[in-house]
Design a protein around this motif. Structure first.
Motif, PDB file in Angstrom:
ATOM      1  N   VAL A 186       0.851  -1.191   0.000  1.00 22.88           N
ATOM      2  CA  VAL A 186       0.000   0.000   0.000  1.00 22.88           C
ATOM      3  C   VAL A 186       0.887   1.242   0.000  1.00 22.88           C
ATOM      4  O   VAL A 186       1.750   1.396   0.870  1.00 22.88           O
ATOM      5  CB  VAL A 186      -0.926   0.009   1.241  1.00 22.88           C
ATOM      6  CG1 VAL A 186      -1.732   1.304   1.286  1.00 22.88           C
ATOM      7  CG2 VAL A 186      -1.843  -1.204   1.229  1.00 22.88           C
ATOM      8  N   LEU A 187       0.674   2.108  -1.001  1.00 22.21           N
ATOM      9  CA  LEU A 187       1.438   3.361  -1.067  1.00 22.21           C
ATOM     10  C   LEU A 187       0.667   4.495  -0.418  1.00 22.21           C
ATOM     11  O   LEU A 187       1.254   5.369   0.222  1.00 22.21           O
ATOM     12  CB  LEU A 187       1.737   3.724  -2.522  1.00 22.21           C
ATOM     13  CG  LEU A 187       2.634   2.761  -3.297  1.00 22.21           C
ATOM     14  CD1 LEU A 187       2.742   3.197  -4.756  1.00 22.21           C
ATOM     15  CD2 LEU A 187       4.019   2.710  -2.671  1.00 22.21           C
ATOM     16  N   SER A 188      -0.648   4.479  -0.599  1.00 16.51           N
ATOM     17  CA  SER A 188      -1.462   5.563  -0.048  1.00 16.51           C
ATOM     18  C   SER A 188      -2.910   5.071   0.011  1.00 16.51           C
ATOM     19  O   SER A 188      -3.325   4.219  -0.789  1.00 16.51           O
ATOM     20  CB  SER A 188      -1.338   6.790  -0.960  1.00 16.51           C
ATOM     21  OG  SER A 188      -2.220   7.801  -0.555  1.00 16.51           O
ATOM     22  N   ASN A 189      -3.692   5.596   0.952  1.00 20.41           N
ATOM     23  CA  ASN A 189      -5.111   5.225   1.034  1.00 20.41           C
ATOM     24  C   ASN A 189      -5.879   6.363   1.697  1.00 20.41           C
ATOM     25  O   ASN A 189      -5.814   6.538   2.903  1.00 20.41           O
ATOM     26  CB  ASN A 189      -5.263   3.940   1.843  1.00 20.41           C
ATOM     27  CG  ASN A 189      -6.703   3.473   1.912  1.00 20.41           C
ATOM     28  OD1 ASN A 189      -7.445   3.582   0.924  1.00 20.41           O
ATOM     29  ND2 ASN A 189      -7.123   2.963   3.065  1.00 20.41           N
ATOM     30  N   LEU A 243      -1.695   1.095  -4.920  1.00 18.65           N
ATOM     31  CA  LEU A 243      -0.905  -0.108  -4.626  1.00 18.65           C
ATOM     32  C   LEU A 243       0.304  -0.227  -5.543  1.00 18.65           C
ATOM     33  O   LEU A 243       0.176  -0.047  -6.765  1.00 18.65           O
ATOM     34  CB  LEU A 243      -1.762  -1.368  -4.795  1.00 18.65           C
ATOM     35  CG  LEU A 243      -2.990  -1.527  -3.897  1.00 18.65           C
ATOM     36  CD1 LEU A 243      -3.756  -2.796  -4.291  1.00 18.65           C
ATOM     37  CD2 LEU A 243      -2.579  -1.601  -2.428  1.00 18.65           C
ATOM     38  N   ASP A 244       1.429  -0.556  -4.965  1.00 17.29           N
ATOM     39  CA  ASP A 244       2.631  -0.894  -5.734  1.00 17.29           C
ATOM     40  C   ASP A 244       2.532  -2.403  -6.004  1.00 17.29           C
ATOM     41  O   ASP A 244       2.672  -3.224  -5.091  1.00 17.29           O
ATOM     42  CB  ASP A 244       3.863  -0.556  -4.885  1.00 17.29           C
ATOM     43  CG  ASP A 244       5.158  -0.979  -5.544  1.00 17.29           C
ATOM     44  OD1 ASP A 244       5.168  -1.186  -6.764  1.00 17.29           O
ATOM     45  OD2 ASP A 244       6.170  -1.105  -4.809  1.00 17.29           O
ATOM     46  N   VAL A 245       2.305  -2.771  -7.236  1.00 17.28           N
ATOM     47  CA  VAL A 245       1.979  -4.165  -7.567  1.00 17.28           C
ATOM     48  C   VAL A 245       3.230  -5.046  -7.560  1.00 17.28           C
ATOM     49  O   VAL A 245       4.266  -4.666  -8.109  1.00 17.28           O
ATOM     50  CB  VAL A 245       1.306  -4.241  -8.957  1.00 17.28           C
ATOM     51  CG1 VAL A 245       1.038  -5.686  -9.356  1.00 17.28           C
ATOM     52  CG2 VAL A 245       0.018  -3.442  -8.957  1.00 17.28           C
ATOM     53  N   ARG A 246       3.121  -6.216  -6.948  1.00 15.40           N
ATOM     54  CA  ARG A 246       4.249  -7.162  -6.923  1.00 15.40           C
ATOM     55  C   ARG A 246       3.930  -8.443  -7.686  1.00 15.40           C
ATOM     56  O   ARG A 246       4.824  -9.169  -8.063  1.00 15.40           O
ATOM     57  CB  ARG A 246       4.598  -7.516  -5.476  1.00 15.40           C
ATOM     58  CG  ARG A 246       4.959  -6.317  -4.626  1.00 15.40           C
ATOM     59  CD  ARG A 246       6.208  -5.634  -5.173  1.00 15.40           C
ATOM     60  NE  ARG A 246       6.480  -4.385  -4.469  1.00 15.40           N
ATOM     61  CZ  ARG A 246       7.145  -4.285  -3.340  1.00 15.40           C
ATOM     62  NH1 ARG A 246       7.604  -5.380  -2.771  1.00 15.40           N
ATOM     63  NH2 ARG A 246       7.356  -3.118  -2.785  1.00 15.40           N
ATOM     64  N   ARG A 247       2.652  -8.760  -7.859  1.00 18.31           N
ATOM     65  CA  ARG A 247       2.299  -9.928  -8.683  1.00 18.31           C
ATOM     66  C   ARG A 247       0.935  -9.669  -9.317  1.00 18.31           C
ATOM     67  O   ARG A 247       0.167  -8.809  -8.878  1.00 18.31           O
ATOM     68  CB  ARG A 247       2.272 -11.226  -7.876  1.00 18.31           C
ATOM     69  CG  ARG A 247       1.228 -11.311  -6.796  1.00 18.31           C
ATOM     70  CD  ARG A 247       0.938 -12.744  -6.418  1.00 18.31           C
ATOM     71  NE  ARG A 247       0.078 -13.390  -7.422  1.00 18.31           N
ATOM     72  CZ  ARG A 247      -0.216 -14.671  -7.419  1.00 18.31           C
ATOM     73  NH1 ARG A 247       0.308 -15.468  -6.510  1.00 18.31           N
ATOM     74  NH2 ARG A 247      -1.025 -15.174  -8.323  1.00 18.31           N
ATOM     75  N   TYR A 278       2.092   1.456   3.594  1.00 18.07           N
ATOM     76  CA  TYR A 278       3.069   0.439   4.006  1.00 18.07           C
ATOM     77  C   TYR A 278       2.433  -0.833   4.562  1.00 18.07           C
ATOM     78  O   TYR A 278       3.145  -1.741   4.970  1.00 18.07           O
ATOM     79  CB  TYR A 278       4.112   0.992   5.003  1.00 18.07           C
ATOM     80  CG  TYR A 278       4.947   2.087   4.393  1.00 18.07           C
ATOM     81  CD1 TYR A 278       5.869   1.800   3.388  1.00 18.07           C
ATOM     82  CD2 TYR A 278       4.784   3.412   4.788  1.00 18.07           C
ATOM     83  CE1 TYR A 278       6.600   2.817   2.805  1.00 18.07           C
ATOM     84  CE2 TYR A 278       5.519   4.425   4.203  1.00 18.07           C
ATOM     85  CZ  TYR A 278       6.434   4.117   3.207  1.00 18.07           C
ATOM     86  OH  TYR A 278       7.167   5.116   2.618  1.00 18.07           O
ATOM     87  N   ASN A 279       1.096  -0.900   4.571  1.00 19.28           N
ATOM     88  CA  ASN A 279       0.480  -2.218   4.829  1.00 19.28           C
ATOM     89  C   ASN A 279       0.817  -3.109   3.640  1.00 19.28           C
ATOM     90  O   ASN A 279       0.981  -2.629   2.511  1.00 19.28           O
ATOM     91  CB  ASN A 279      -1.049  -2.112   4.944  1.00 19.28           C
ATOM     92  CG  ASN A 279      -1.513  -1.586   6.289  1.00 19.28           C
ATOM     93  OD1 ASN A 279      -2.671  -1.210   6.446  1.00 19.28           O
ATOM     94  ND2 ASN A 279      -0.637  -1.550   7.273  1.00 19.28           N
TER      95      ASN A 279
END
Lengths: 167, 390
Positions: free
Chosen positions: A91-94, A102-106, A159-160
């Protein structure tokens, strides 16, 4: 805690972000809970155990804490490790006005259900209905190293970590 | 250099004989009960003092000093071994050093586990008055070896430097080989490969003290002999954990080479009879430093460039989405340095700042996620630096 130990170290240098987040959260909650109630309930122990089982890990052992470690403490089943959950995003911001970034990882898709490891309490279920790019274009499949937007979700913070159960 | 300047860890009588015959007089004896790699049995010790009357034997005590075992070891030492004329007790554990403070023996402190600074060495050696010799770590570079040798000498402490030894990488008090090899052997030795990296040839030994893993290459300063021999130190030679049966010839040839020519040109032939390769470790140069120099981002280290954050995504219409993590507030007009993972580097002027609500701003304020002007060659994961005025 009864013996006055002030700090515990959790291995993280060679571990994944999901491992670090899950283990740190489980221990932080356990220590906080024990501080408040002076005991562990069966229910929370079961919950933390189930969380720890979700990450890729070696067998857990008490090492030499109670009795000197014997050969049962040696782990040699690396090939049988089963992945039960994967990191999907960070999570980048909410915020209510801008939504969940969201910063995507998959890769994940509309229709998937993700889970957010919040800093406190149980993880928050995150059903994915619509995904947008930073250009506000609809996204059918996310790609790692991109940022996507979802509608705002209460209790989720920057950062979650967002995870996805493996089928 | 006198042969008294060499101290040799001897595995058995034959090895003592090899070196004693050449004129060497200092030997380290490791009893199974007290030594990590020692192979000596209790009943073999006393005859050594009679047979090699010109030799000085040094008692090796380098096992992990478990709380529950230390007192038993101390009892055993004072009951059986303290009456023999040992040259010194060689201790690894600080607790053992302290426990022997009332004994009559001088102590050689084996500082292989840390003590890489003068403060620690001075503090330890000044507290423990029995310490007369310090064996410096095999991880020290040459300039530190020289510096510490000179400083310790000024404190009337003798210095010992490893000349040819194995490099211990890993130790566990657990028996890690028994489950694979099976019970029934007092000591197990094998060669292993890494499952997680291409590295192979690690020397493993399991014995009553646990399991030891050594670097595939031995630490050797033999190539540096000509320049190091001016130092007034003792040189430690230890071929363990290589079984003596595998290095019998090498042991004899090394004893002869050190006693005679010490010619560098003969080293290649000498090393042919040793079953493992050797290296100088960090003595000559720390290769990690060279590798890190290549990897190091000079802009991070340089005062002129301050790390701002990372490009998370980009869009030609919205710009570069930057996550700010360097504690820097961006302002329009500032000069930025952008560096892509592929190595592309660009200097730009910050001409556009937009928050997540698509509002133009003069500065980034408290936002940690912000759009800056779009730059074509800069993809996700690029690093962003602020160029600071001189």
């Amino acid at each position: 805690m009864e013996h006055g130990i002030d700090s515990i170290k959790i291995e993280g240098r060679m571990k994944s972000e999901l491992y670090c987040a899950t283990v740190t959260k489980a221990y932080a909650q356990a220590l906080r809970s024990y501080q408040e109630k002076n005991a562990f309930s069966e229910e929370v122990l079961t919950y933390w155990a189930s969380e720890l089982e979700l990450i890729s890990h070696r067998d857990y052992t008490e090492a030499s804490l109670v009795t000197p470690a014997d050969e049962t403490s040696i782990y040699s089943e690396r090939n049988n490790e089963e992945k039960k959950a994967d990191m999907a995003a960070l999570v980048l911001s909410n915020t209510e006005s801008t939504g969940l970034w969201l910063d995507v990882r998959r890769a994940f898709y509309p229709g998937d259900t993700l889970e957010v490891l919040t800093f406190q309490g149980k993880s928050v279920s995150l059903p994915v209905h619509e995904i947008k790019s930073i250009d506000d274009q609809a996204v059918e499949k996310t790609r790692p190293s991109t940022v996507v937007k979802l509608p705002h979700v209460p209790f989720v913070e920057a950062y979650n970590l967002v995870r996805m159960r493996c089928p | 250099v006198k042969l008294d300047s060499f101290i040799v860890a001897a595995d058995n009588q034959e090895q003592i004989h090899q070196w004693y015959d050449q004129g060497y007089r200092q030997f380290v004896i490791g009893l199974k009960e007290f030594s990590r790699l020692g192979e000596w049995e209790s009943d073999q010790i006393e005859p050594l003092f009679k047979k090699y009357s010109l030799a000085t034997f040094h008692f090796e005590w380098d096992t992990l000093a478990h709380e529950d075992k230390l007192n038993k070891q101390l009892d055993l030492f004072f009951k059986l071994w303290s009456t023999l004329p040992w040259g010194s007790i060689r201790c690894l554990d600080t607790g053992v050093v302290h426990a022997l403070r009332e004994s009559t023996f001088p102590i050689t402190a084996l500082l292989e586990a840390g003590f890489h600074n003068q403060e620690a060495m001075f503090e330890f050696t000044s507290r423990e008055k029995k310490i007369t010799t310090v064996q410096l770590s095999r991880e020290l570079p040459k300039n530190q070896c020289v510096l510490y040798s000179n400083v310790l000498a000024s404190l009337n402490l003798s210095v010992e430097l490893p000349l040819f030894t194995a490099l211990l990488l890993f130790y566990s008090p657990r028996s890690l080989l028994t489950p694979i090899v099976g019970l029934g052997k007092e000591s197990i030795q094998t060669i292993a490969s890494s499952e997680e990296s291409p590295h192979k040839g690690f020397i493993l030994r399991e014995n009553r003290h646990g399991t030891f893993m050594f670097h595939p290459k031995f630490y050797s300063l033999l190539t540096q002999m000509s320049e190091l021999m001016n130092l007034s130190v003792t040189w430690f030679i230890d071929l363990r954990p290589v079984a003596f049966s595998e290095c019998r010839d090498f042991s004899a040839q090394l004893a002869q080479w050190l006693a005679t020519s010490r010619a560098e040109s003969e080293l290649d032939i000498l090393m042919e009879s040793f079953p493992h390769e050797s290296m100088r470790g960090f003595h000559h140069i720390n290769k990690s430093d060279i590798i890190f120099t290549k990897l190091k981002n000079h802009h991070r280290a340089h005062d002129q460039y301050r790390y701002v954050g990372e490009v998370m995504d980009f869009s030609s219409s919205k710009g570069l989405l930057v996550q700010l993590s360097g504690g820097v507030q961006l302002k329009l007009g500032q000069k930025l340095w952008l560096q892509s993972p592929q190595g592309a580097q660009l200097e730009i002027e910050l001409s556009r700042l937009t928050n997540l609500n698509q509002q133009s701003c003069h500065d980034s304020g408290n936002d940690t996620l912000i759009f800056i002007n779009y730059v074509k060659q800069i993809p996700s994961k690029s690093a962003v630096f602020l160029i600071q005025e001189a």
